[in-house]
Design an enzyme around this catalytic site. Structure first.
Site, PDB file in Angstrom:
ATOM      1  N   HIS A 114      39.102  21.545  70.894  1.00 21.24           N
ATOM      2  CA  HIS A 114      39.860  20.291  70.775  1.00 21.24           C
ATOM      3  C   HIS A 114      40.359  19.769  72.124  1.00 21.24           C
ATOM      4  CE1 HIS A 114      43.216  23.174  70.941  1.00 21.24           C
ATOM      5  NE2 HIS A 114      43.915  22.166  71.417  1.00 21.24           N
ATOM      6  N   SER A 143      46.712  11.811  73.485  1.00 20.71           N
ATOM      7  CA  SER A 143      46.452  13.219  73.773  1.00 20.71           C
ATOM      8  C   SER A 143      44.953  13.424  73.928  1.00 20.71           C
ATOM      9  CB  SER A 143      46.985  14.098  72.643  1.00 20.71           C
ATOM     10  OG  SER A 143      48.390  14.048  72.624  1.00 20.71           O
ATOM     11  N   GLY A 144      44.590  14.467  74.653  1.00 25.74           N
ATOM     12  CA  GLY A 144      43.176  14.742  74.898  1.00 25.74           C
ATOM     13  C   GLY A 144      42.316  14.758  73.647  1.00 25.74           C
ATOM     14  N   ASP A 161      41.606  11.625  77.455  1.00 24.69           N
ATOM     15  CA  ASP A 161      40.763  11.890  78.638  1.00 24.69           C
ATOM     16  C   ASP A 161      39.714  10.793  78.787  1.00 24.69           C
ATOM     17  OD1 ASP A 161      39.705  13.041  76.218  1.00 24.69           O
ATOM     18  OD2 ASP A 161      38.198  14.077  77.416  1.00 24.69           O
ATOM     19  N   ARG A 177      31.710  13.782  86.053  1.00 21.94           N
ATOM     20  CA  ARG A 177      30.565  12.908  86.309  1.00 21.94           C
ATOM     21  C   ARG A 177      31.037  11.532  86.776  1.00 21.94           C
ATOM     22  NH1 ARG A 177      27.662  14.700  82.774  1.00 21.94           N
ATOM     23  NH2 ARG A 177      28.744  13.879  80.978  1.00 21.94           N
ATOM     24  N   THR A 222      50.416  16.393  77.983  1.00 21.79           N
ATOM     25  CA  THR A 222      50.670  16.804  79.370  1.00 21.79           C
ATOM     26  C   THR A 222      51.766  15.934  79.974  1.00 21.79           C
ATOM     27  OG1 THR A 222      48.411  17.624  79.663  1.00 21.79           O
ATOM     28  CG2 THR A 222      49.647  17.074  81.661  1.00 21.79           C
ATOM     29  N   HIS A 262      44.682  21.508  80.285  1.00 23.30           N
ATOM     30  CA  HIS A 262      44.387  22.232  79.058  1.00 23.30           C
ATOM     31  C   HIS A 262      45.655  22.950  78.600  1.00 23.30           C
ATOM     32  CE1 HIS A 262      39.742  22.532  79.733  1.00 23.30           C
ATOM     33  NE2 HIS A 262      40.084  21.435  79.091  1.00 23.30           N
ATOM     34  N   ASP A 274      41.298  25.218  81.918  1.00 20.37           N
ATOM     35  CA  ASP A 274      41.220  26.638  81.596  1.00 20.37           C
ATOM     36  C   ASP A 274      39.739  26.990  81.470  1.00 20.37           C
ATOM     37  OD1 ASP A 274      41.318  29.179  80.600  1.00 20.37           O
ATOM     38  OD2 ASP A 274      42.464  28.670  78.806  1.00 20.37           O
ATOM     39  N   ASP A 311      37.160  17.560  77.634  1.00 21.72           N
ATOM     40  CA  ASP A 311      35.991  18.096  78.317  1.00 21.72           C
ATOM     41  C   ASP A 311      35.947  17.527  79.726  1.00 21.72           C
ATOM     42  OD1 ASP A 311      33.534  19.057  79.109  1.00 21.72           O
ATOM     43  OD2 ASP A 311      32.395  17.630  77.907  1.00 21.72           O
ATOM     44  N   THR A 351      47.304  12.298  80.037  1.00 15.16           N
ATOM     45  CA  THR A 351      47.077  12.440  78.619  1.00 15.16           C
ATOM     46  C   THR A 351      48.449  12.686  77.977  1.00 15.16           C
ATOM     47  OG1 THR A 351      46.524  14.752  79.075  1.00 15.16           O
ATOM     48  CG2 THR A 351      44.682  13.232  78.722  1.00 15.16           C
ATOM     49  N   GLY A 352      48.529  12.446  76.674  1.00 14.21           N
ATOM     50  CA  GLY A 352      49.814  12.394  75.982  1.00 14.21           C
ATOM     51  C   GLY A 352      50.706  13.604  76.097  1.00 14.21           C
TER      52      GLY A 352
END
Length: 123
Positions: free
Chosen positions: A87, A54-55, A60, A96, A37, A8, A80, A90, A34-35
């Site tokens: 945005h 990106s997330g 994700d 899961r 990060t 995050h 976080d 999740d 992710t992009g």
């Protein structure tokens, strides 16, 4: 061994510091992220990372697809829990999937360090 990195916004600096500290271990594995990060980590280390979107754009979910296809061995998702933004990725969907497919997922640097130390013994 393929490890996915996600963070995050407020945890990106923590991810960078974690990657710097563990660069010698992380160099031995294939990294995806992710992009943003991945970009931030690559800018601050000598690590090579395949970056998905990106997330907020579905990165994700792309990593989730890797889990479902048995193409990722571990996820480090520094989240976080107090002030994440709408945005941001999740974690629940990834959590899961990781539980269904038995993929370890670390949500903080302490658990991430334990997982890295464990795989380093095997590398």
């Amino acid at each position: 061994m393929r490890i996915a990195l996600i963070a995050h916004d407020k945890k990106k600096e923590e991810m960078i510091q974690f990657a710097k500290k563990n660069e010698s271990i992380l160099k031995k594995v294939e990294l995806v992220s992710t992009g943003t990060t991945g970009l931030r980590v690559m800018e601050n280390t000598n690590l090579q990372i395949y970056r998905y979107k990106s997330g907020p754009l579905g990165g994700d979910q792309q990593i989730g697809a890797l889990v479902a296809d048995h193409n990722v061995d571990m996820i480090i998702f520094l989240r976080d829990p107090l002030t994440s933004q709408p945005h941001e990725p999740d974690i629940m969907a990834l959590l899961r999937l990781c539980d269904v497919y038995k993929v370890p997922l670390a949500t903080n640097v302490e658990s991430a360090q334990l997982l890295l130390d464990a795989i380093n013994i095997k590398l």
